[in-house]
Every structure is written in C-alpha cells, then in structure tokens.
Scaffold this motif. Structure first.
Motif, short mmCIF file in Angstrom:
data_model
loop_
_atom_site.label_atom_id
_atom_site.label_comp_id
_atom_site.label_asym_id
_atom_site.label_seq_id
_atom_site.Cartn_x
_atom_site.Cartn_y
_atom_site.Cartn_z
N LYS A 184 0.84 -1.20 0.00
CA LYS A 184 0.00 0.00 0.00
C LYS A 184 0.87 1.25 0.00
O LYS A 184 0.65 2.18 -0.76
N GLU A 185 1.87 1.19 0.88
CA GLU A 185 2.75 2.36 0.95
C GLU A 185 3.50 2.52 -0.37
O GLU A 185 3.68 3.64 -0.85
N THR A 198 -4.27 -8.23 -2.46
CA THR A 198 -3.15 -9.08 -2.84
C THR A 198 -2.17 -9.25 -1.67
O THR A 198 -1.55 -10.30 -1.53
N GLU A 199 -2.07 -8.24 -0.83
CA GLU A 199 -1.16 -8.34 0.31
C GLU A 199 -1.64 -9.44 1.25
O GLU A 199 -0.85 -10.25 1.74
N GLY A 255 -7.58 -8.18 -7.96
CA GLY A 255 -6.86 -8.72 -6.82
C GLY A 255 -7.21 -10.18 -6.60
O GLY A 255 -6.33 -11.03 -6.40
N LEU A 256 -8.50 -10.50 -6.64
CA LEU A 256 -8.92 -11.88 -6.39
C LEU A 256 -8.53 -12.80 -7.53
O LEU A 256 -8.14 -13.94 -7.31
N LEU A 257 -8.65 -12.29 -8.76
CA LEU A 257 -8.39 -13.17 -9.90
C LEU A 257 -6.90 -13.49 -10.04
O LEU A 257 -6.54 -14.62 -10.33
N GLU A 304 -0.84 -12.73 -0.55
CA GLU A 304 0.58 -13.04 -0.67
C GLU A 304 1.23 -13.31 0.68
O GLU A 304 2.11 -14.15 0.80
N GLN A 305 0.81 -12.54 1.69
CA GLN A 305 1.44 -12.73 3.00
C GLN A 305 0.80 -13.86 3.78
O GLN A 305 1.25 -14.18 4.88
N GLY A 306 -0.28 -14.40 3.26
CA GLY A 306 -0.93 -15.51 3.94
C GLY A 306 -1.81 -15.09 5.10
O GLY A 306 -2.28 -15.93 5.87
#
Lengths: 651, 355
Positions: free
Chosen positions: A358-359, B202-203, B278-280, B206-208
């Motif tokens: 985000k940042e 997505t974060e 993001g979801l796709l 990706e980060q779980g």
C-alpha cells in the motif's frame, strides 16, 4: 561487481519473476494497450469537447450572433430573454444590438468565449467567400530570427533546421529558403492550402512544402492542435493574421508524453519486484549467497532498464517515422536514457523505504507525478531557450523538429538526472542489508537510515579509509566521519540541483515574485541537504557529543556543499543565468566575470554562508529533534536573508 | 448495524492508512498536482495574454519605409504596441538585431487576382522569453489591420463579418479550472482508492494473512465488504475537502452533493475493478499493472459517452447541468452498485482455498 553473477541474477529475474506474469496477464495487457491505441487519436485530435454546453446563452433568432452561438460547442441555447440573466438561468443574453452578461466570473468567461467564437466563425464564413482577396486582405509571413548570435557551439544534431541566413531577407516577400520546408508552418491544417492557391505569384516555395501539406485537416479550428507534423514550430509561418500562433509545440508534448507513459507501467513492476524481496524475508537467500549487493541490485535492475530502453527506442523510432518519414533519433534515445534511470532509481529507493505494498503504491504515484512534471513542464517552454533544456524531453522535441542540439545543451540537460539517479541507487544500496531490509521502520526513519549508511562507525571496518586505522597510531574515525559528511553533502547536490531547476521551470513565468519564491525554495532545499544526514548521524549515535564536534561537522558539510555546488556551472553552458530567476536560483555556484577583487569576494562569501548555516543546523541536530527543527529553520532564514541581499545588490 | 465484524475490517483498513501516514502522502500528491496545474495555467496565460504580464508588455514594433496608413491606425487601436517608423528595411533589421526593436513589420501592396492584397512580413525574435508575448501582440496588431482592410472592402463580400464584441477583460482561467483541474482533483482519489484495494487484497493473499482472517467469524464477502467500504468512503471525503478548499479560494462550486455522489460512484467502479483483479490474479504485480492499464483505458473509453465524465463534473460545478448530465450521474451510480452486486455474488461463490 562481477558481470557473470550480475547477468545470472538478471536471468533469474526475467525467468522467475517476469515469468510470473503469466500469458493471460500479458494478453489482457496487450488487448488493453491496443484498445488504448484506438482512443489516442481522439485525444490527440483535441475534439474531446470537455467544455461542451458549459455556458447557457439566450439569443434572438434574428441576431447575427445566432449562428455563432449555434456553431460553438461550449454554448447551449436556452429560452428566456434578458430576464433570464438576472434570474441566473443563462449567462449571456444577445438581443437587438446589445449583449448582456451575468455579473459573475462565469458570465464574464462566457462573454470571453463569445469573442473568440465570433472570430472563429468569421474566419470560417470568410473562407467560403468567392473573393478571397477581400476576405483575407492581409497575408503575413512571420519569420523567427535570432536577435544576437548566442552560443553557436559544437553542434550535434541535424543540420537541416537551424536559423535562416539573413541574406534572403531582402527579397520583397522575405521568404525563407525553401530547403528547410519551413513555409508549411502552423497553417497547414487550416488554410495554407487556400491562401497559397489564391496567390500563385507570391513566391511560396511550393516544391518542398507541398509534400507536407498532405497532412491531416483540422476542420479549420485554427487552434494550436493540428495534424501530425503540421504544427511543429518552424522557422517561419505564413497565412492570414489569425493563422499566426505563438510557438507552442503542443503536439511535440503529446508525443513526448508517449515516451513518459510506459515508464509508469515499468516502475509498477520494478517496485513490486524489489519490495517482494523484502516481504517474508524472501531476499535473504540472495543476500547470504556469495554475491555482493551491487550484483543483486544490478541484476534485478538490468532487465527493467533494458526492457524500458527497448520500449523507448521503439517509440522514438516510431515517432520519427510518423513525423519525419524516416528513422532517426539517436540523440533522443541518449536523452531518454537518464530519464529511464531516474525513474528506476527513484522507484528503487521508494521500494526500499516502503513498508507495505500500500505504501509502495503511494510512493510510486508520488514518483510518477513528480518525475512526469520534471520531464514535462520545462518541455512546454521548448521555444523559450534555456528553461526548456532543464528537461531531457526538450532534446527529443528539438530533434524531432530537426533543430540542432549543441553538446553543451545535451550535457546540461542529461547530467543532473543521471547524477540524481546515481544518488538514488546509492542511498537505496545503503539500505540493502539484512538489518535494514526486513525491519518495519517508518518512512521517516528509513530516510534517516539511508542517509546514515555511508557515515563510518568507530571501530567497525568498512571502506578504504578504515585501513588507515591499523597503520596510524591515532584514531582517525572522526576525520573519516568529517570526510563522509562532506562527501555525502556533495553527493546530494545533483538532487538539490534538480529540485532547483524544477522550481525555476515551475515558477519562472510568474514574473517578479518568482525570484523571491525561488530563493525560498533554494534556502529550504539547500539547508536540508546540508544538515539532514548530520541529524541522522546524531539519531543513530554515530558522532561523539559536544559542541565543538557539531560545529566541525557543520564546517565539513558546508565545505562539501560549496565544492559540489560548482555543478551549477553547467547551467552557464546554456546561458540559464541570463534569466533573472535562473541567476537567483543558482547564484551560489556561478562565478561571475572579472574584476578580480569581486571574484575573491564572490568565492568566499558563499563558502562562509554554507559553513555558517550548516554549523547552525549541526549544533541544533546534536541536541534534540526540536532543537534541530528550530536550528534548521534559523539556518534557512539566514540563507534567505543572504540570498535576498546578494540578489538585490547584484540583479 | 455497525456491530457487524465487517466494520472492524473497514476500521483496520483506514487505521493502517493513517498509521503509515500514506494518506498524508496522498494529499501531498494532490496538493502538488493542484499547485502544479495552477502554476502552469498562470504561467501559460501570462505568456499568452500579454495584458496580464506585469508592466503591460510594451512591444516596440519597427515599421520601415512607406507603410499602409491602416497599420498606423491599427497600432493606435491595439494596447501595448508602439509603432516606431524607421527609414529603411535594413535599418530596421539592424535595430532589431541589436535588440532595440522587438519586431519588424513591413508591408507592401501587391495585386492578387482581381484586387490588391497587403503583403506583410513580420520578423520576431527566435528564442526569447518574450517571443510568445511579442507574437501575440503582433497578431493582435495584424488582426486589427486585417479588420480595417476588410471594412474598406466590405462591398466585395457576400456577407459582412459579424462584429466582435467589445473587450471586457475576461480571463481564460475559468474554463481550465472547471473542465480540467476540478475533474482531475475529483477523479484522482477515486483512482487511488481502487489501487489501494488491489494492494490490500493481494497483500492478504501473498502474505498468507487471509488464512488468519478466515479463522475469524468472517466470510470472504464480509472481508471484501469491509475493505471496499473503507476505500469508497475516503474518496468522497478527499473530494469534498478539495471543493471546500477551492471555494475558500474563490472558485464557486455548485451541486456539491451530486458531485460527491458522482465521485462515490466512480470510486465504487474502480474499487470493483481493483477487487476483481486482486482476487483473480492474487499477485500484486500483475493486479497493479492490469489495474492501471484498465483504469486508463476505462477513462479513455468514456469519451464514447455522450458526455465525458470530466464534462459532467464541469457542468455540475458551474451549474449548467442538463438532464443528460444528471442521467450520467444516475447511470454511473447504478452501474457502480450493479457491478458491486456482481462482485459480491462472485465472491460468495469463490473457493477460498484456491486463493
């Protein structure tokens, strides 16, 4: 740095990461780009009609203005008569011999729009007339001519353009020589065709010009937006007085914009790849492998740099084919290279600063906006000499127009962004260490971390000067620290220089006030550049306490700045200081001519200034955050006061 | 109503923005854009409108040899231009090259077709800060000359030209402010909101951390709802702030309520695009790349509408709105809500394990 390892990392980056962008994504992206390509012609044609129906007008059917209002997109006709104006239902009422406008900004703006609409309408109507001599009784040839021979240095670019010989001036119609095809000028799209057919004997150089007159037709809007190639400012323009347009290479700008847009997509991907090394400690594996961090950074950047340059070369080649009908643009490619590096460098540093995706998004948007305006704003003033050259895009625009580019201009234009990119990569590389990469510090904290990187710590090896420690009987760490502080200040100069140039480009058109505003920008930026890393060093406890130490650090920083500042001499190459604002913004680094006594004074005064102000900030920085803020504010005021005195007494 | 756990997600999203101070950065960016555009427009207009340059831009035009009387008359009519008569063309050019004249205008009558035409040759400085001002002044001078010449030949014209209204000193900032600056300021927050949604989703993937959220009593629909609500809320707030600032600055803005609805609708659409991408894709790099491409494309594509969204904003703000304008606002609102309903339906069916 070892090329083989660097290349291997680059190959990984391409196969692993770029391969991560799967075919579907690439497909969608290509379709989107293709569709976007369909929209671009609309946007370039300028017929976006953004102001359609902006002003409401009530007009009598019998009035001669009825057709004018009817044909103007910005107007919409409403019923209501004069009373509607007072009820603010319409902005203009046009009745029998009178025009009433609402007493508001909108009303006055509508009235102004009416004026320009009438001239456009008249020109359109008159073009239909049979007797064209009566319709356009004045035929103008406008010629641009150098007032005094300035800086004809070493020429790099094409020789076809340039300024005209003054000899052919004496002819009755004063044509420019036909070889540069200058006659087609701005009027092509609208009515050069008409005028030249009506005046077969006035000596238009039909030969070379007719080729170009096959460009597009703007439908007689007469605005600065014509077809491709038509409105590139040439050395002379001909047509009726309304065809004269001030030099404003709108299209060159649109074209240049095409060069900037791909950069923004490139840095999206590049920022992601750098930040993803930092999330989940993914980059640790590379860090522990036997390669230096410069190999890693170089390897990760190389594919993006090469890819970006490939796209740019393709775009530039396409532009030259489209506009000039032949391949070209070697200077343009070289001019765009520093821009690509600058975008990548800024993004690299931003990705090292950001804590989360985000940042990073905000950081990327900031970079996009700032760098786009840096590349873009000065290029608007392409015909205003030195200011335009602040942006490397100007070189592209000029080469596209077939103008010559001198070596001095090229150096002035491309060196600051190149050095700046170097500073960004250097500061970012300072953070590319295990202890900095993976911890979650705030943006401010990271800026300080980056700045403190090059400052040596007592008793810790690193850098070539550390070897002296073993050889000499005394501890030379403080000396090394002074050197590092001075050197860091000097390294920040390109950045300072670019900010000042940008300020000049943004502010120079404001007139008198711009000098003062630029001095404020100068004081703020220079004082920060001289003191921020000293403050960072103190927050990281790199320096021993004590006022004497602080003052010495300030002196080191001031001297470093004074020496590095001489980069501003570059500006002298292209005569930027001839502008009052240019002189105001860069005066510290410019050495004026004789007499000898003043030379000494002019050399010593800035040195004294930088040392004193840096000393003030350094003493503040050694105490506390609040003391630093106060001290740096004081230093800025001192700097501003000094600058104002110098400018008032000199300019 | 605000007890539902999805509001916790909203609060968390907004909280992380303010904690990272990124929202401050966003506002700084917008401030920069606004400042930059106004500097640009002030700079450009001062170059194009010689009257607005301080000192009134006195342009000295050299006129060599015998001249049309109309040129002298035109010189008296046009402000800021002084005519200086010089003996010969060579003298004039010499003075010009020494910088003592700003421009040289020479005239000659020549027979063309059935009548005579005034051939004017104007020489202006090639590279000078004042070139634009000089060119504009010369154009004014010559347009006046053209007008005077036309009046003399009006009998030969089928239709007399329409008289140009008297000057009242209107500025050209007005159109720019409403058709370019205001839409830019209103749509930028919408664009940024969609971008943040992409990052946010997505974060988590990706980060779980999405797994952790799934352990809590929240469905994926709730999570998406919460994230979307936060982002749709902040765009109109920023837009409203801008309009307040512009008003304080003397730029009146009408229909603020409708404009805010319009911005919210736009944001809803960008948020829908961001969420879907993001979801796709599940990966930030691809999603962001596609998002920026699609956003640019969608905005460019709106040119096909009867009224461009930027036009809609301008018309609403200056109170020239028509039925079409309001229909566009309603259309975008319905579209946004409809698309969001689709996203909820899709999210409800998506298999979380596959993300």
């Amino acid at each position: 740095m070892r090329p083989r390892k660097l290349l291997r990392i680059a190959r990984w980056e391409v196969t692993k990461n770029a391969g991560g962008i799967d075919r579907r994504t690439v497909g969608i992206a290509l379709v989107a780009l293709a569709l976007f390509g369909l929209v671009v012609p609309f946007i370039i044609s300028g017929d976006t009609g953004l102001d359609d129906g902006l002003y409401r007008v009530s007009v009598d059917e019998e009035s001669p203005y009825y057709d004018v209002v009817d044909s103007e997109g910005a107007f919409v006709i409403r019923e209501g008569g004069e009373r509607a104006v007072s009820r603010s239902e319409v902005e203009l009422y046009i009745g029998d011999g009178e025009i009433v406008y609402a007493e508001s900004r909108k009303g006055i703006a509508a009235y102004g729009q009416l004026q320009s609409a009438v001239s456009r309408y008249n020109n359109r109507q008159l073009r239909q007339e049979l007797n064209q001599t009566a319709a356009f009784p004045v035929s103008v040839v406008l010629e641009y001519r150098q007032q005094s021979a300035l800086g004809d240095g070493l020429r790099l670019g094409g020789d076809s353009g340039g300024t005209d010989d003054s000899d052919d001036e004496d002819g009755s119609t004063g044509q420019t020589d036909g070889s540069d095809g200058g006659e087609s000028g701005e009027s092509d799209g609208s009515e050069a065709g008409d005028t030249s057919t009506d005046q077969p004997d006035d000596g238009e150089p039909d030969g070379p010009a007719t080729d170009r007159e096959t460009t597009t037709d703007t439908g007689g809007s007469g605005g600065p937006i014509g077809g491709f190639g038509a409105s590139f400012t040439e050395d002379s323009i001909s047509g009726s007085p309304s065809d004269i347009n001030p030099p404003f290479p709108f299209q060159s700008l649109v074209l240049a914009f095409l060069v900037i847009i791909p950069m923004n997509f490139l840095i999206q991907a590049y920022g992601s790849t750098i930040l993803s090394e930092r999330t989940n400690r993914r980059g640790e594996l590379l860090l522990v492998s036997p390669v230096s961090r410069f190999d890693i950074i170089g390897g990760k950047t190389l594919p993006y740099f090469v890819g970006g340059m490939a796209v740019e070369v393709a775009i530039i080649a396409g532009l030259f084919v489209l506009v000039n009908g032949q391949l070209g643009g070697p200077v343009s490619v070289l001019a765009v290279m520093p821009l690509v590096l600058l975008f990548l460098g800024a993004t690299f540093l931003g990705a090292m600063f950001a804590r989360s995706f985000k940042e990073l998004t905000f950081v990327t948007v900031t970079i996009t906006v700032t760098l786009t305006s840096y590349a873009f704003v000065p290029a608007i003033f392409t015909d205003v000499g030195a200011v335009a050259l602040i942006s490397p895009l100007t070189l592209l625009v000029r080469e596209l127009q077939g103008e010559a580019i001198s070596l001095a201009e090229f150096v002035f234009s491309t060196t600051p962004p190149l050095l700046c990119a170097g500073v960004f990569f250097g500061l970012g590389a300072g953070l590319y260490r295990e202890e900095d990469m993976f911890d979650q510090r705030s943006l401010r904290g990271r800026v300080l971390d980056a700045l403190v990187g090059p400052i040596p710590v007592r008793g810790k090896p690193g850098g070539f000067t550390a070897r002296l420690n073993g050889l000499l009987p005394v501890d030379v760490t403080p000396l090394r620290q002074y050197l590092a502080v001075g050197g860091l200040t000097a390294a920040l100069i390109p950045f300072v220089f670019v900010v000042q140039l940008l300020a000049i480009a943004l502010l120079f058109a404001l007139g008198e006030i711009s000098v003062v505003l630029i001095l404020v920008v100068v004081a703020v930026v220079e004082e920060l550049a001289k003191s921020l890393h000293i403050y960072a060093g103190y927050t990281h406890r790199r320096f021993a306490s004590g006022r004497r130490r602080a003052v010495l650090l300030g002196v080191a920083s001031g001297v470093g700045f004074f020496l590095g500042e001489k980069i501003a001499l570059l500006a002298q190459l292209v005569g930027l200081p001839d502008l009052a604002v240019g002189e105001a913004g860069l005066q510290g680094g410019i050495i004026p001519g004789p007499p000898v006594l003043t030379v000494l004074l002019f050399l010593l005064a800035p040195l004294a200034l930088h040392v004193v102000t840096a000393g003030i900030s350094a003493v503040g920085a050694s105490r506390s955050k609040r003391a630093y803020v106060v001290a740096v504010g004081t230093a800025m005021l001192v700097h501003l006061a000094y600058n104002l005195t110098v400018v008032v007494s000199v300019v | 109503m605000f007890d539902h756990p999805r509001w916790t997600i909203t609060k968390r999203e907004l909280g992380s923005l303010s904690r990272e101070k990124t929202i401050v950065l966003a506002i700084c960016i917008q401030l920069f854009i606004a400042a930059f555009s106004s500097f640009l427009v002030v700079g450009l207009t001062s170059l194009y409108d010689p009257g607005s340059v301080d000192g009134g831009a006195d342009i000295e035009v050299g006129v060599p040899g015998d001249v049309e009387e109309n040129l002298i008359r035109a010189g008296q009519e046009v402000d800021g231009v002084t005519i200086r008569r010089v003996a010969s063309n060579d003298d004039a050019l010499e003075l010009f090259e020494r910088g003592q004249l700003d421009a040289v205008v020479s005239t000659a009558s020549s027979p063309v077709g059935g009548g005579t035409q005034v051939q004017v040759e104007a020489v202006v400085p090639a590279e000078d800060l004042r070139t634009t001002v000089i060119v504009v002044s010369v154009r004014e001078l010559l347009s006046e000359l053209e007008r005077l010449e036309r009046v003399e030949r009006v009998d030969y014209l089928d239709e007399a030209p329409v008289q140009i209204p008297e000057d009242v000193g209107s500025s050209s900032y007005f159109g720019f402010t409403y058709t370019i600056l205001l839409p830019l300021l209103l749509f930028l927050p919408a664009f940024i909101s969609g971008s943040i949604v992409v990052d946010s989703i997505t974060e988590e993937i990706e980060q779980g951390t999405l797994e952790l959220l799934r352990v809590s009593p929240l469905s994926l629909v709730d999570i998406v709802d919460g994230k979307a609500a936060g982002m749709v809320a902040i765009a109109p707030i920023q837009a409203g702030l801008w309009m307040v600032l512009l008003r304080l600055n003397g730029t009146g803005i009408e229909n603020v309520g409708v404009l805010l609805v319009f911005v919210a609708a736009m944001t809803l659409i960008t948020v829908v695009v961001g969420t879907m991408l993001g979801l796709l894709t599940g990966q930030r790099r691809q999603a962001q790349l596609l998002y920026s491409l699609l956003a640019v494309l969608l905005f460019g594509g709106t040119i096909a509408l009867p009224e461009h969204p930027a036009s809609t904003v301008a018309l609403l703000a200056v109170d020239s709105a028509t039925g079409t304008t309001l229909a566009h606002v309603a259309g975008f609102t319905v579209l946004g809500i409809g698309l969001y309903a689709c996203v909820r339906w899709y999210v409800g069916r998506v298999d979380v394990e596959s993300l």
